[in-house]
Design a protein around this motif. Structure first.
Motif, PDB file in Angstrom:
ATOM      1  N   THR A 181       0.848  -1.185   0.000  1.00  0.00           N
ATOM      2  CA  THR A 181       0.000   0.000   0.000  1.00  0.00           C
ATOM      3  C   THR A 181       0.886   1.238   0.000  1.00  0.00           C
ATOM      4  O   THR A 181       2.048   1.185   0.410  1.00  0.00           O
TER       5      THR A 181
ATOM      6  N   PHE B  31      -0.438   1.714   7.513  1.00  0.00           N
ATOM      7  CA  PHE B  31      -0.971   3.002   7.098  1.00  0.00           C
ATOM      8  C   PHE B  31      -1.395   3.830   8.297  1.00  0.00           C
ATOM      9  O   PHE B  31      -1.476   3.335   9.423  1.00  0.00           O
TER      10      PHE B  31
ATOM     11  N   ASP C 183      -3.769   8.346   4.593  1.00  0.00           N
ATOM     12  CA  ASP C 183      -3.646   7.250   3.630  1.00  0.00           C
ATOM     13  C   ASP C 183      -5.007   6.659   3.268  1.00  0.00           C
ATOM     14  O   ASP C 183      -5.107   5.843   2.353  1.00  0.00           O
ATOM     15  N   SER C 184      -6.047   7.046   3.999  1.00  0.00           N
ATOM     16  CA  SER C 184      -7.388   6.509   3.753  1.00  0.00           C
ATOM     17  C   SER C 184      -7.766   6.602   2.284  1.00  0.00           C
ATOM     18  O   SER C 184      -7.487   7.598   1.619  1.00  0.00           O
TER      19      SER C 184
ATOM     20  N   VAL D   9      -7.903   1.406   1.633  1.00  0.00           N
ATOM     21  CA  VAL D   9      -7.550   1.694   3.023  1.00  0.00           C
ATOM     22  C   VAL D   9      -8.787   2.196   3.770  1.00  0.00           C
ATOM     23  O   VAL D   9      -9.398   3.185   3.376  1.00  0.00           O
TER      24      VAL D   9
ATOM     25  N   SER E 110      -7.706   1.644  11.006  1.00  0.00           N
ATOM     26  CA  SER E 110      -6.673   0.967  11.792  1.00  0.00           C
ATOM     27  C   SER E 110      -6.900   1.300  13.260  1.00  0.00           C
ATOM     28  O   SER E 110      -7.910   1.894  13.623  1.00  0.00           O
TER      29      SER E 110
ATOM     30  N   ASP F  36      -4.275  -3.439  10.229  1.00  0.00           N
ATOM     31  CA  ASP F  36      -4.890  -2.530   9.263  1.00  0.00           C
ATOM     32  C   ASP F  36      -6.031  -3.248   8.534  1.00  0.00           C
ATOM     33  O   ASP F  36      -5.904  -4.413   8.162  1.00  0.00           O
TER      34      ASP F  36
ATOM     35  N   TYR G  68      -8.783  -3.109   5.329  1.00  0.00           N
ATOM     36  CA  TYR G  68      -9.073  -2.576   3.999  1.00  0.00           C
ATOM     37  C   TYR G  68     -10.458  -3.063   3.556  1.00  0.00           C
ATOM     38  O   TYR G  68     -10.878  -4.168   3.904  1.00  0.00           O
TER      39      TYR G  68
END
Length: 243
Positions: A137, A191, A195-196, A210, A213, A224, A226
């Motif tokens: 990622t 992440f 970073d979302s 993303v 977290s 994390d 996803y």
């Protein structure tokens, strides 16, 4: 339930989402599908170019205003000739998005991107993802879990976890079949805020988005999480077909 909601509010912080911690500089133009979603020139979320005029991101990145979508960037502050900028003229979150469930959204760009060495499409990965699989990622999110923005695009290797392991580590937070979990190779790696919406890339395709977290970015105790792209392939295809 209230505890879960509070945890997710702390994790997501509204649309601010998540940053890469413990990662590395991506080689320039090595992730040409990456998109930066910006508000008044400030990076807010990530995304990936799947059609010349469409970028998937996280539904929790939705804002009241209008995003500027930047493609072809390595540094978000440098004046790079490779950059292309667009307005997001439509935001289409999944109709069943609630809190961390179905956390996916499609952005339609004001015009079609010109494909160059620095701006390329990424395909959507279909099929199952095996536990132990190696993915990656990337993003321009927080690199120190303290609001520190990177100079350049960051990336980190991700190992896919078994669903049962992820559910056990997250305890009361539901980890559904529409989600996939991953951890970095290091003790604190993954992440973080900003970073979302960025892609989880497995075998060259976008396999995840993303989503959320734990309180501490990159902590394997709260892996994390996803959004699993293959769970929404029919919806994505329908949106693209009708736009």
């Amino acid at each position: 339930m209230a505890t879960i909601v509070m945890l997710l509010l702390l994790v997501l912080g509204g649309a601010d989402g998540s940053h890469i911690v413990g990662g590395r500089d991506a080689a320039p133009q090595s992730r040409p599908y990456m998109a930066s979603l910006q508000i008044r020139g400030q990076h807010n979320c990530g995304g990936a170019l799947v059609r010349e005029d469409f970028v998937p991101t996280a539904a929790h990145c939705q804002i009241r205003g209008q995003y500027t979508v930047v493609l072809g960037a390595d540094s978000l502050t440098a004046n790079e000739a490779t950059k292309q900028e667009f307005r997001a003229v439509r935001s289409i979150p999944h109709p069943d998005y609630t809190a961390n469930e179905n956390d996916i959204m499609l952005l339609k760009l004001s015009s079609r991107a010109s494909l160059t060495q620095a701006v390329q499409l990424i395909g959507l990965k279909s099929g199952r993802m095996r536990a132990g699989g190696q993915c990656l990622t990337a993003g321009w999110g927080d690199v120190g879990d303290n609001g520190t923005s990177p100079e350049r695009l960051q990336e980190v290797n991700v190992t896919i976890l078994p669903q049962r392991t992820c559910s056990r580590r997250w305890r009361g937070v539901p980890i559904t079949r529409t989600m996939v979990c991953g951890v970095g190779a290091g003790s604190i790696q993954g992440f973080c805020s900003g970073d979302s919406g960025g892609p989880l890339v497995c075998e060259g395709g976008a396999a995840g988005v993303v989503s959320f977290s734990g309180r501490r970015c990159g902590n394997p105790r709260t892996p994390d999480v996803y959004t699993r792209v293959s769970s929404f392939s029919d919806w994505i295809a329908d949106v693209l077909r009708n736009n």
